[in-house]
Design an enzyme around this catalytic site. Structure first.
Site, short mmCIF file in Angstrom:
data_model
loop_
_atom_site.label_atom_id
_atom_site.label_comp_id
_atom_site.label_asym_id
_atom_site.label_seq_id
_atom_site.Cartn_x
_atom_site.Cartn_y
_atom_site.Cartn_z
N TYR A 34 12.53 5.52 -8.40
CA TYR A 34 12.27 6.30 -7.18
C TYR A 34 13.26 5.78 -6.14
O TYR A 34 13.16 4.62 -5.72
CB TYR A 34 10.84 6.08 -6.68
CG TYR A 34 9.78 6.79 -7.51
CD1 TYR A 34 9.32 6.27 -8.72
CD2 TYR A 34 9.21 7.99 -7.06
CE1 TYR A 34 8.35 6.93 -9.46
CE2 TYR A 34 8.23 8.65 -7.79
CZ TYR A 34 7.80 8.11 -8.98
OH TYR A 34 6.84 8.77 -9.72
N LYS A 65 0.56 12.89 -9.39
CA LYS A 65 -0.90 13.01 -9.45
C LYS A 65 -1.44 14.37 -9.86
O LYS A 65 -2.59 14.48 -10.29
CB LYS A 65 -1.50 12.67 -8.06
CG LYS A 65 -1.40 11.23 -7.68
CD LYS A 65 -2.33 10.39 -8.51
CE LYS A 65 -2.02 8.92 -8.39
NZ LYS A 65 -2.26 8.15 -9.59
N HIS A 69 4.66 3.01 -19.88
CA HIS A 69 5.49 2.36 -18.86
C HIS A 69 4.65 1.41 -18.02
O HIS A 69 3.64 1.79 -17.47
CB HIS A 69 6.14 3.41 -17.94
CG HIS A 69 7.30 4.08 -18.59
ND1 HIS A 69 8.59 3.82 -18.25
CD2 HIS A 69 7.34 4.97 -19.61
CE1 HIS A 69 9.39 4.53 -19.02
NE2 HIS A 69 8.66 5.23 -19.85
N PRO A 113 4.70 16.11 -5.47
CA PRO A 113 4.77 15.45 -6.78
C PRO A 113 5.15 13.97 -6.76
O PRO A 113 5.11 13.32 -7.81
CB PRO A 113 5.84 16.27 -7.53
CG PRO A 113 6.65 16.92 -6.47
CD PRO A 113 5.75 17.15 -5.31
N TYR A 144 -0.95 4.32 -8.25
CA TYR A 144 -0.08 5.04 -9.19
C TYR A 144 -0.72 5.09 -10.58
O TYR A 144 -0.69 6.12 -11.25
CB TYR A 144 1.29 4.36 -9.25
CG TYR A 144 2.38 5.20 -9.88
CD1 TYR A 144 3.26 5.94 -9.09
CD2 TYR A 144 2.53 5.27 -11.26
CE1 TYR A 144 4.26 6.73 -9.67
CE2 TYR A 144 3.52 6.05 -11.84
CZ TYR A 144 4.38 6.77 -11.04
OH TYR A 144 5.37 7.55 -11.60
P1 FAD Z 1 -1.52 25.41 -13.68
O1 FAD Z 1 -0.79 24.50 -14.59
O2 FAD Z 1 -0.78 26.07 -12.58
O3 FAD Z 1 -2.21 26.52 -14.59
C1 FAD Z 1 -2.77 27.70 -14.07
C2 FAD Z 1 -2.65 28.81 -15.10
O4 FAD Z 1 -3.30 29.96 -14.61
C3 FAD Z 1 -1.20 29.19 -15.35
O5 FAD Z 1 -0.94 29.17 -16.74
C4 FAD Z 1 -1.12 30.60 -14.78
O6 FAD Z 1 -0.18 31.42 -15.48
C5 FAD Z 1 -2.53 31.09 -14.94
N1 FAD Z 1 -2.90 32.18 -14.04
C6 FAD Z 1 -2.56 32.35 -12.74
N2 FAD Z 1 -3.10 33.48 -12.24
C7 FAD Z 1 -3.79 34.05 -13.25
C8 FAD Z 1 -4.55 35.24 -13.36
N3 FAD Z 1 -4.70 36.06 -12.32
N4 FAD Z 1 -5.13 35.54 -14.54
C9 FAD Z 1 -4.99 34.70 -15.59
N5 FAD Z 1 -4.28 33.55 -15.54
C10 FAD Z 1 -3.69 33.24 -14.39
N6 FAD Z 1 2.97 17.46 -10.90
C11 FAD Z 1 3.44 16.26 -11.11
O7 FAD Z 1 2.64 15.32 -11.17
N7 FAD Z 1 4.81 16.06 -11.28
C12 FAD Z 1 5.71 17.13 -11.26
O8 FAD Z 1 6.90 16.95 -11.43
C13 FAD Z 1 5.22 18.42 -11.04
N8 FAD Z 1 6.06 19.49 -11.03
C14 FAD Z 1 5.54 20.74 -10.78
C15 FAD Z 1 6.38 21.87 -10.73
C16 FAD Z 1 5.85 23.15 -10.45
C17 FAD Z 1 6.78 24.36 -10.39
C18 FAD Z 1 4.45 23.30 -10.22
C19 FAD Z 1 3.88 24.68 -9.88
C20 FAD Z 1 3.63 22.17 -10.30
C21 FAD Z 1 4.16 20.90 -10.57
N9 FAD Z 1 3.33 19.75 -10.66
C22 FAD Z 1 3.82 18.53 -10.86
C23 FAD Z 1 1.91 19.82 -10.54
C24 FAD Z 1 1.23 19.91 -11.90
O9 FAD Z 1 2.09 20.49 -12.85
C25 FAD Z 1 -0.02 20.72 -11.67
O10 FAD Z 1 -0.86 19.94 -10.81
C26 FAD Z 1 -0.77 21.11 -12.93
O11 FAD Z 1 -0.03 22.10 -13.64
C27 FAD Z 1 -2.15 21.66 -12.57
O12 FAD Z 1 -2.75 22.23 -13.68
P2 FAD Z 1 -3.69 23.50 -13.53
O13 FAD Z 1 -4.19 23.77 -14.89
O14 FAD Z 1 -4.65 23.27 -12.43
O15 FAD Z 1 -2.75 24.68 -12.99
C1 DHB Z 2 7.80 13.02 -13.12
C2 DHB Z 2 7.31 13.83 -12.15
C3 DHB Z 2 6.84 13.28 -10.99
O1 DHB Z 2 6.34 14.05 -10.03
C4 DHB Z 2 6.84 11.90 -10.80
O2 DHB Z 2 6.38 11.38 -9.63
C5 DHB Z 2 7.33 11.10 -11.79
C6 DHB Z 2 7.82 11.66 -12.96
C7 DHB Z 2 8.31 13.63 -14.38
O3 DHB Z 2 8.36 14.86 -14.44
O4 DHB Z 2 8.68 12.90 -15.29
#
Ligand code: FAD
Ligand code: DHB
Length: 395
Positions: free
Chosen positions: A202, A297, A72, A293, A384
């Site tokens: 947005y 990022k 995009h 979100p 972005y």
């Molecule tokens: P996570 O993806 O949270 O991974 C952490 C892992 O650790 C999980 O699989 C969990 O099950 C595991 N874990 C936790 N505790 C334990 C334990 N005690 N023992 C073993 N394993 C454990 N970002 C965007 O940019 N756009 C979005 O739309 C967006 N939507 C989101 C929706 C939700 C509900 C959440 C929670 C986050 C969202 N985010 C979004 C943020 C983005 O998804 C996260 O920044 C990203 O997942 C970070 O990755 P991570 O690996 O650090 O953490």
């Molecule tokens: C999506 C999520 C976001 O947080 C965003 O800013 C743009 C797109 C997505 O899930 O596609």
């Protein structure tokens, strides 16, 4: 049992770290609370920065991303009944983003680790980290068959997300937390319908923010600002579509509706914990920081952290502690830039409950500036599409 790096969490941060370490010949074990199917189906982010895409390609993870990722070159900002295009490519000298769901990134990473002989232990419980101030930190967990395991490591990576067990292990006297909760949340749906738009929309609206994103030519992803304590049970599919229709409406444009495949509510907060290291425990991704979100990022930041962590651990394990010593500082520059951008986008586009006319007027003025000033639009586009990617091989 023994491994070089114990990794808590099989999200994008933990899995990518395990892969980057393997490329450097370093062995790791990933332990994960949830099942493989759960990790692969959890609906979250969707937008990859240019640098993240390049990193995935350079490390052999680009095959499905190149087939299915949707490049995009901009976004739409909608407000006051107008829709304006921000052209990232033109404003940033060719930079773009790629829509490729976090679920797909996680599937690719799990598949790659398993075919490379990597160890991921799913569905573990009672994870504990210990002896962090020694050269032999210990990771303990219980397998789904009830076996209690103890892994003696050279270092442990806490990639266990915001609600994980690693960050709380840091002594209170050492940890500084900077935090803000927002008085709203996002309700997100995945819908079985072709996107009604070519680029993400947005939308600022007096009833609250809305976002039209997508996953493929046949699947749409849409979000609505809702109250912070809203229950998903109060949101029937009909109510969600009616609210989306209202907030995204534009004369001459139609939002197509389809079956809702998934719906959930995500709270919004900004959160930064420092330092990201305590002895031989290193935090990465959501375990250390959360952004709202709106700037897309969170996933990109998690990947950037472990891109810095892999060479730091490589050196530490070879007796050279300098990069590990500067790990927090290396990450924090990007973390704070993303925290500011995400806060800025969020504040410009959401309605504060009880917000006054002044808030509305200031938001509209800022939006008008962004879409009419090249400097304003370029600032949004630069942030972005992302910040210069860390080099993969720093040694
Ligand atoms: P996570 O993806 O949270 O991974 C952490 C892992 O650790 C999980 O699989 C969990 O099950 C595991 N874990 C936790 N505790 C334990 C334990 N005690 N023992 C073993 N394993 C454990 N970002 C965007 O940019 N756009 C979005 O739309 C967006 N939507 C989101 C929706 C939700 C509900 C959440 C929670 C986050 C969202 N985010 C979004 C943020 C983005 O998804 C996260 O920044 C990203 O997942 C970070 O990755 P991570 O690996 O650090 O953490
Ligand atoms: C999506 C999520 C976001 O947080 C965003 O800013 C743009 C797109 C997505 O899930 O596609």
């Amino acid at each position: 049992m023994r491994t070089q790096v114990g990794i808590v969490g099989a999200g994008p941060a933990g899995l990518l770290l395990s892969h980057l370490l393997a490329l450097r010949g370093i062995e790791s074990v990933v332990v994960e609370l949830r099942s493989r199917a759960y990790c692969e189906a959890r609906q979250r982010a969707g937008v990859l920065e240019d640098g993240t895409v390049r990193l995935l390609r350079e490390t052999g993870l680009g095959a499905r991303l190149d087939q299915q990722g949707l490049e995009h070159g901009g976004i739409y900002l909608q407000f006051a009944g107008e829709r304006h295009h921000i052209d990232f490519r033109e404003l940033t000298g060719g930079r773009s983003v790629t829509v490729y769901a976090q679920t797909e990134v996680v599937k690719d990473l799990i598949q790659q680790r398993i075919s490379d002989g990597g160890v991921i232990e799913f569905e573990v419980t009672d994870t504990e980290v210990d002896h962090l101030d020694t050269d032999r930190p210990v990771l303990r967990y219980t397998r789904s068959d009830g076996t209690r395991c103890e892994l003696v490591c050279d270092a442990i990576a806490g990639c266990d997300g915001f609600h994980g067990i690693c960050r709380p292990v840091l002594p209170d006297s050492l940890l500084t937390i900077t935090e803000r909760e927002y008085p709203y949340a996002w309700l997100g749906i995945l819908a079985d319908v072709a996107p009604s738009t070519d680029e993400l929309i947005y939308a600022h609206h007096e009833r609250g923010f809305a976002l039209h994103s997508l996953r493929s030519c046949t699947v749409s992803r849409l979000y609505l600002q809702v109250g912070p304590d809203e229950s998903i049970d109060n949101w029937s599919d009909d109510r969600i579509w009616a609210e989306l229709q209202c907030r995204l409406a534009l004369p001459g444009w139609r939002l197509e509706q389809g079956q809702v495949l998934d719906k959930s509510i995500t709270p919004m907060r900004s959160f930064v914990a420092t330092p990201m290291r305590y002895g031989r425990l290193f935090l990465a991704g959501d375990a250390a920081h959360i952004v709202p979100p709106t700037g897309a990022k969170g996933l990109n930041l998690a990947m950037a952290d472990v891109t810095a962590l892999a060479p730091a651990l490589d050196r530490l394990l070879r007796g050279k502690p300098e990069l590990a010593g500067s790990y927090t500082a290396t990450c924090l520059d990007r973390v704070w830039r993303s925290t500011h951008f995400s806060w800025w986008m969020t504040s410009m586009l959401h309605r504060t409950p009880g917000g006054d006319d002044m808030e509305m007027a200031l938001q509209l003025s800022q939006l008008r500036y962004v879409v009419s000033s090249r400097a304003g639009a370029t600032s949004l586009a630069e942030n972005y599409t992302g910040y210069p990617q860390l080099r993969l091989h720093e040694d």
